[in-house]
Every structure is written in C-alpha cells, then in structure tokens.
Design a protein around this motif. Structure first.
Motif, PDB file in Angstrom:
ATOM      1  N   VAL A 276       0.744  -1.225  -0.164  1.00 61.94           N
ATOM      2  CA  VAL A 276      -0.123  -0.066   0.071  1.00 61.94           C
ATOM      3  C   VAL A 276       0.960   1.313   0.011  1.00 61.94           C
ATOM      4  CG1 VAL A 276      -0.320   0.522   2.515  1.00 61.94           C
ATOM      5  CG2 VAL A 276      -1.976   0.817   0.859  1.00 61.94           C
ATOM      6  N   LEU A 277       2.077   1.127   0.496  1.00 65.35           N
ATOM      7  CA  LEU A 277       3.098   2.291   0.480  1.00 65.35           C
ATOM      8  C   LEU A 277       4.184   2.316  -0.852  1.00 65.35           C
ATOM      9  CD1 LEU A 277       4.203   2.605   4.083  1.00 65.35           C
ATOM     10  CD2 LEU A 277       2.563   4.045   3.056  1.00 65.35           C
ATOM     11  N   SER A 278       3.543   1.668  -1.822  1.00 62.33           N
ATOM     12  CA  SER A 278       4.384   1.725  -3.118  1.00 62.33           C
ATOM     13  C   SER A 278       4.622   3.168  -3.327  1.00 62.33           C
ATOM     14  CB  SER A 278       3.772   0.758  -4.080  1.00 62.33           C
ATOM     15  OG  SER A 278       2.482   1.257  -4.447  1.00 62.33           O
ATOM     16  N   ALA A 279       3.585   3.820  -3.507  1.00 62.52           N
ATOM     17  CA  ALA A 279       4.041   5.346  -4.051  1.00 62.52           C
ATOM     18  C   ALA A 279       4.980   6.049  -3.317  1.00 62.52           C
ATOM     19  CB  ALA A 279       2.528   6.148  -3.966  1.00 62.52           C
ATOM     20  N   PHE A 280       5.192   5.295  -1.948  1.00 66.00           N
ATOM     21  CA  PHE A 280       6.301   6.243  -1.250  1.00 66.00           C
ATOM     22  C   PHE A 280       7.878   5.562  -1.349  1.00 66.00           C
ATOM     23  CE2 PHE A 280       2.348   6.944   1.067  1.00 66.00           C
ATOM     24  CZ  PHE A 280       2.423   7.761   1.806  1.00 66.00           C
ATOM     25  N   LEU A 281       7.653   4.811  -2.468  1.00 72.08           N
ATOM     26  CA  LEU A 281       9.217   4.011  -2.573  1.00 72.08           C
ATOM     27  C   LEU A 281       9.772   4.632  -3.855  1.00 72.08           C
ATOM     28  CD1 LEU A 281       8.050   0.347  -1.503  1.00 72.08           C
ATOM     29  CD2 LEU A 281       9.186   2.094  -0.136  1.00 72.08           C
ATOM     30  N   GLY A 282       9.491   5.512  -4.260  1.00 74.11           N
ATOM     31  CA  GLY A 282      10.193   6.025  -5.377  1.00 74.11           C
ATOM     32  C   GLY A 282       9.246   6.880  -6.530  1.00 74.11           C
ATOM     33  N   PRO A 283       9.630   7.486  -7.452  1.00 76.04           N
ATOM     34  CA  PRO A 283       8.866   8.568  -8.227  1.00 76.04           C
ATOM     35  C   PRO A 283       7.974   7.568  -9.356  1.00 76.04           C
ATOM     36  CG  PRO A 283      11.269   8.492  -8.995  1.00 76.04           C
ATOM     37  CD  PRO A 283      11.127   7.494  -7.803  1.00 76.04           C
ATOM     38  N   ASP A 284       8.310   6.380  -9.616  1.00 73.11           N
ATOM     39  CA  ASP A 284       7.450   5.560 -10.416  1.00 73.11           C
ATOM     40  C   ASP A 284       6.861   4.445  -9.682  1.00 73.11           C
ATOM     41  OD1 ASP A 284       6.342   4.191 -12.582  1.00 73.11           O
ATOM     42  OD2 ASP A 284       8.300   4.308 -13.709  1.00 73.11           O
ATOM     43  N   GLN A 285       5.431   4.838  -9.183  1.00 75.76           N
ATOM     44  CA  GLN A 285       4.739   3.808  -8.671  1.00 75.76           C
ATOM     45  C   GLN A 285       4.483   2.659  -9.276  1.00 75.76           C
ATOM     46  OE1 GLN A 285       0.681   5.303  -7.184  1.00 75.76           O
ATOM     47  NE2 GLN A 285       0.554   3.489  -6.011  1.00 75.76           N
ATOM     48  N   ALA A 286       4.309   2.767 -10.808  1.00 78.03           N
ATOM     49  CA  ALA A 286       3.857   1.604 -11.441  1.00 78.03           C
ATOM     50  C   ALA A 286       4.985   0.648 -11.584  1.00 78.03           C
ATOM     51  CB  ALA A 286       3.419   1.934 -12.921  1.00 78.03           C
ATOM     52  N   ALA A 287       6.159   1.154 -11.804  1.00 79.77           N
ATOM     53  CA  ALA A 287       7.386   0.245 -11.773  1.00 79.77           C
ATOM     54  C   ALA A 287       7.933  -0.221 -10.394  1.00 79.77           C
ATOM     55  CB  ALA A 287       8.669   1.419 -12.223  1.00 79.77           C
ATOM     56  N   THR A 288       7.419   0.474  -9.334  1.00 81.17           N
ATOM     57  CA  THR A 288       7.789  -0.233  -8.289  1.00 81.17           C
ATOM     58  C   THR A 288       6.819  -1.150  -7.748  1.00 81.17           C
ATOM     59  OG1 THR A 288       8.461   2.197  -7.138  1.00 81.17           O
ATOM     60  CG2 THR A 288       7.919   0.154  -5.445  1.00 81.17           C
ATOM     61  N   GLU A 289       5.531  -1.103  -8.016  1.00 81.49           N
ATOM     62  CA  GLU A 289       4.293  -2.320  -8.283  1.00 81.49           C
ATOM     63  C   GLU A 289       4.956  -3.448  -8.929  1.00 81.49           C
ATOM     64  OE1 GLU A 289       0.739  -0.477  -8.636  1.00 81.49           O
ATOM     65  OE2 GLU A 289       0.412  -0.041  -6.525  1.00 81.49           O
ATOM     66  N   ALA A 290       5.299  -3.200 -10.071  1.00 81.34           N
ATOM     67  CA  ALA A 290       5.849  -4.310 -10.922  1.00 81.34           C
ATOM     68  C   ALA A 290       6.815  -5.213 -10.170  1.00 81.34           C
ATOM     69  CB  ALA A 290       6.147  -3.822 -12.173  1.00 81.34           C
ATOM     70  N   LEU A 291       7.799  -4.555  -9.634  1.00 83.83           N
ATOM     71  CA  LEU A 291       8.846  -5.038  -8.904  1.00 83.83           C
ATOM     72  C   LEU A 291       8.203  -5.877  -7.604  1.00 83.83           C
ATOM     73  CD1 LEU A 291      11.827  -5.542  -8.157  1.00 83.83           C
ATOM     74  CD2 LEU A 291      11.893  -3.539  -7.031  1.00 83.83           C
ATOM     75  N   LEU A 292       7.494  -5.448  -6.967  1.00 81.14           N
ATOM     76  CA  LEU A 292       6.716  -5.845  -5.810  1.00 81.14           C
ATOM     77  C   LEU A 292       5.807  -7.021  -6.228  1.00 81.14           C
ATOM     78  CD1 LEU A 292       5.687  -2.818  -3.788  1.00 81.14           C
ATOM     79  CD2 LEU A 292       7.834  -3.887  -3.258  1.00 81.14           C
ATOM     80  N   ALA A 293       5.453  -6.895  -7.408  1.00 80.57           N
ATOM     81  CA  ALA A 293       4.306  -8.059  -7.552  1.00 80.57           C
ATOM     82  C   ALA A 293       5.144  -9.460  -8.159  1.00 80.57           C
ATOM     83  CB  ALA A 293       3.707  -7.673  -8.997  1.00 80.57           C
ATOM     84  N   ALA A 294       6.297  -9.120  -8.139  1.00 75.55           N
ATOM     85  CA  ALA A 294       7.345 -10.502  -8.258  1.00 75.55           C
ATOM     86  C   ALA A 294       7.165 -11.409  -6.942  1.00 75.55           C
ATOM     87  CB  ALA A 294       8.565 -10.028  -9.119  1.00 75.55           C
ATOM     88  N   ASP A 295       7.040 -10.856  -6.043  1.00 72.12           N
ATOM     89  CA  ASP A 295       7.161 -11.671  -4.653  1.00 72.12           C
ATOM     90  C   ASP A 295       5.712 -12.117  -4.331  1.00 72.12           C
ATOM     91  OD1 ASP A 295       8.964 -11.683  -2.039  1.00 72.12           O
ATOM     92  OD2 ASP A 295       6.858 -11.505  -1.737  1.00 72.12           O
ATOM     93  N   PRO A 296       5.740 -13.360  -4.364  1.00 73.31           N
ATOM     94  CA  PRO A 296       4.538 -14.017  -4.016  1.00 73.31           C
ATOM     95  C   PRO A 296       3.713 -13.681  -2.740  1.00 73.31           C
ATOM     96  CG  PRO A 296       6.299 -15.590  -3.415  1.00 73.31           C
ATOM     97  CD  PRO A 296       6.907 -14.462  -4.102  1.00 73.31           C
ATOM     98  N   GLN A 297       4.422 -13.068  -1.788  1.00 68.15           N
ATOM     99  CA  GLN A 297       3.616 -12.548  -0.601  1.00 68.15           C
ATOM    100  C   GLN A 297       3.136 -11.082  -0.689  1.00 68.15           C
ATOM    101  OE1 GLN A 297       7.049 -13.223   2.218  1.00 68.15           O
ATOM    102  NE2 GLN A 297       5.681 -14.305   3.287  1.00 68.15           N
ATOM    103  N   VAL A 298       3.668 -10.337  -1.513  1.00 68.43           N
ATOM    104  CA  VAL A 298       3.431  -9.188  -1.521  1.00 68.43           C
ATOM    105  C   VAL A 298       2.256  -9.137  -2.960  1.00 68.43           C
ATOM    106  CG1 VAL A 298       3.921  -6.744  -2.068  1.00 68.43           C
ATOM    107  CG2 VAL A 298       5.588  -8.330  -0.989  1.00 68.43           C
ATOM    108  N   LYS A 299       2.531 -10.024  -4.014  1.00 70.00           N
ATOM    109  CA  LYS A 299       1.909  -9.604  -5.132  1.00 70.00           C
ATOM    110  C   LYS A 299       0.071  -9.741  -4.962  1.00 70.00           C
ATOM    111  CE  LYS A 299       0.550 -12.415  -9.389  1.00 70.00           C
ATOM    112  NZ  LYS A 299       1.072 -13.688 -10.461  1.00 70.00           N
ATOM    113  N   PRO A 300      -0.528 -10.605  -4.035  1.00 72.49           N
ATOM    114  CA  PRO A 300      -1.899 -10.488  -3.712  1.00 72.49           C
ATOM    115  C   PRO A 300      -2.379  -8.976  -3.378  1.00 72.49           C
ATOM    116  CG  PRO A 300      -0.798 -12.551  -2.849  1.00 72.49           C
ATOM    117  CD  PRO A 300       0.071 -11.608  -3.242  1.00 72.49           C
TER     118      PRO A 300
END
Length: 354
Positions: A276-300
C-alpha cells in the motif's frame, strides 16, 4: 426461565433479588412469588426457580431489578466515575484544530503549485520515519532528515526540493502560529498527508473526465476524507536535536523486495503495508508495483490495491493507506497534546465601558 430487557446494559454481572415467601392472609389472598436465585448478565435476566415450571418471575422483582440498575447507572455517570473536560482542555483542542486547518491550507496551496513534488514529499516522510529502531527506541518521524548531513545521504538523493518546499511553508505557518513554531517532525508528516490527499483528489478528477468541480464532488461523496481522524490527533511531535544514525534506510531504487520486506518487518509492517506504500518508494509507482508483484507474498496485495483504485470509491486502497501512514507517522513518538496551544488573553472588566 429467561426474561430479556432492553434497559441499561451497564448492570453488574450478579445482583441478588430477595423475594417474599408465600403467605395467605385471607380466602381471597393471592400467593406471592417464591424465593428465586437471579443472575443479571448485560441485557438479560436468568432466573432459576426453586419450584416447579409453572411459577413465574414477580413483577415486583422486575421493578427491583430496574430500580437497582438505574441507580447504578446514575452513580456511574456521576463526577466520581466520569472525567469531564475542563474549559481549558476544550480551548486547547479548539486552538490546535484551528491551527491545523490553517496548516493544511498552506500545504495544499504549496503542493497545488508544485504537483510534481508529491512523490518526493511521500518518500521524505517515509525516510524520516523508517529510521525507527525498536531495540533502542530511537529514530522515527522526529524531523532528523532536516539536517544537511542526513538529507545529503544517498537514500535521500533528490529529496532536497521537497524539504525546501516545506521549509518555505514553515515560514508562513510560523508567521500565523500563536502557539510557537511548528516542528519539522509534524510538518513532514502533514506534508505527506497533504500529498496523499492530492493524489486521492486527482484520481477523482480523472474519473470525472478531468472536470475539477465534478471531481471534487465525487471525492466528497465517495472519498476517504473522513478517515483521517486518528492521524490528525497525532499532532505534537518533537524535533530531535541531531541526525539519526546512518544505515537505517534502504536505497529504495536499488533494494530487492526481500530487503524492503525485512526493513518493513523491523518496524512492525508486513507485505500488506509494503504494497500500500508503493507510492512512497520512489517516483515511479507503476515500476515499483511491478517489482513488488514479483514476490508471492506481496503480489496479492499489489493486485488488490490496483483493483481498488479502479473503483469509484477506492475504499480498500485509500483506507489502508491512511491507516498505514497514521501508524508510520507516529512510530516511537511521544505526542504532546498541548503543543501549539496558548493562553487566552484575559479581559480586564474594569476597563470596559457600558
């Protein structure tokens, strides 16, 4: 036998009622209720009759029960048990509320003129807060990032513009503050709040086809503005006199998802809060979420919030973000609930002309 009542729920867990034993005074006398053992449990009365099932619970006993309950309710509501707010307390709340409203207005105007600064304001608040260390009870959202030695660290690269914006806003805020200057610790977290609200409002405007007036109406009708109550109460953080130790904040753009998870776990957060804090982790939220979605625990959680942002109300995403930011912004902080209040000038009645 069980009899239910809708009167006071603050009845003690056990209250014996004494019944009068059976007597007959004349041929027309009515047999009175036999003795019974009665237990009262919050809105219901349970009676275990000492006689056969045809005996009934007396009306007089019911009245005794009600009378005892009402009496105890009156005692509980007396000044001995209920702490009432003094006039001074109420005055302090009013002063802080009015000051906070002005702060939000100042920050809203500053961000509206510089919308591209929003991602940096979010990361600034995260990096100031995530220095919290549970073992030593140090760090946290204490304004330490304002020091040149800390803002110049690699993990804070690119955040100076956000800090400069807040410093300019602070000059205006301090100029109208009657209760002393605002702390950087408060200012940085309320800057993040204003930045988050601006993203919520911008999303509503997009859903309204770009019409700002309709977007405002949409956000008012379906938005999450009413969920900020607890965040607003956490107002009165103190500034630390020195920078926080180095090595407590990851370099987000180079960190692996596991490193992010480990850091969030260290402050009591999990995959849900990371997503939920993906927008806080850098200027590109979409890119951050793509990275986070690679993790099975974070993806859902990433997918959950992506779906939520497509709805009109965006409830799941917005409420969870507000809840997480509220917790993040108060890590290890002792809130001074009298901060920014000030004594009211007394009127000299002898100088009044009538």
């Amino acid at each position: 036998m069980v009899m239910g009542f809708s009167f006071l729920s603050t009845v003690p867990s056990s209250l014996p009622l004494v019944s009068v034993s059976s007597k007959t005074t004349n041929t027309n006398a009515v047999t009175r209720c036999p003795a019974q053992v009665v237990s009262i449990h919050c809105n219901r009365v349970e009676a275990e009759a000492a006689v056969d099932h045809e005996d009934r619970f007396c009306r007089r006993d019911v009245l005794k029960c009600i009378g005892a309950s009402v009496g105890m309710e009156l005692i509980a509501s007396s000044g001995v048990f209920v702490k009432t707010a003094s006039a001074a307390d109420l005055n302090q709340r009013r002063q802080r509320s009015e000051f906070q409203s002005k702060i939000k207005g100042t920050l809203y105007n500053a961000i509206k003129k510089n919308p591209d600064i929003v991602p940096s304001l979010l990361t600034l608040a995260l990096n100031d807060a995530i220095t919290y260390d549970k073992a030593t009870k140090s760090g946290g959202p204490n304004g330490s990032i304002r020091f040149s030695s800390e803002i110049s660290r690699p993990e804070n690269k690119g955040l100076s513009a956000a800090l400069n914006l807040l410093e300019e806003a602070k000059k205006e805020i301090d100029s109208y503050s009657k209760g002393g200057p605002i702390s950087f610790a408060d200012l940085i977290q309320f800057g993040a709040q204003s930045a988050v609200k601006s993203t919520f409002l911008a999303a509503a405007v997009r859903k309204a086809g770009g019409n700002e007036e309709k977007g405002n109406l949409l956000y008012t009708a379906y938005g999450s503005n009413g969920q900020w109550g607890l965040f607003d109460k956490q107002f009165g953080r103190s500034d630390t006199p020195e920078p926080d130790p180095e090595g407590r904040v990851p370099l987000w753009e180079k960190a692996t998802v596991q490193e992010m998870k480990d850091k969030f776990s260290a402050i009591g957060f999990g995959p849900r809060q990371l997503a939920v804090l993906s927008a806080f982790l850098g200027p590109d939220q979409a890119a951050t979420e793509a990275l986070l979605a690679a993790d099975p625990q974070v993806k859902p959680w990433v997918e959950k919030y992506q779906r939520s942002r497509e709805t009109v109300s965006r409830t799941d995403y917005e409420v969870d973000l507000i809840t997480t930011l509220t917790k993040l912004s108060s890590l290890g902080q002792q809130i001074n609930y009298e901060a920014y209040s000030y004594p009211v000038q007394k009127v000299d009645l002898t100088k009044l002309k009538f």
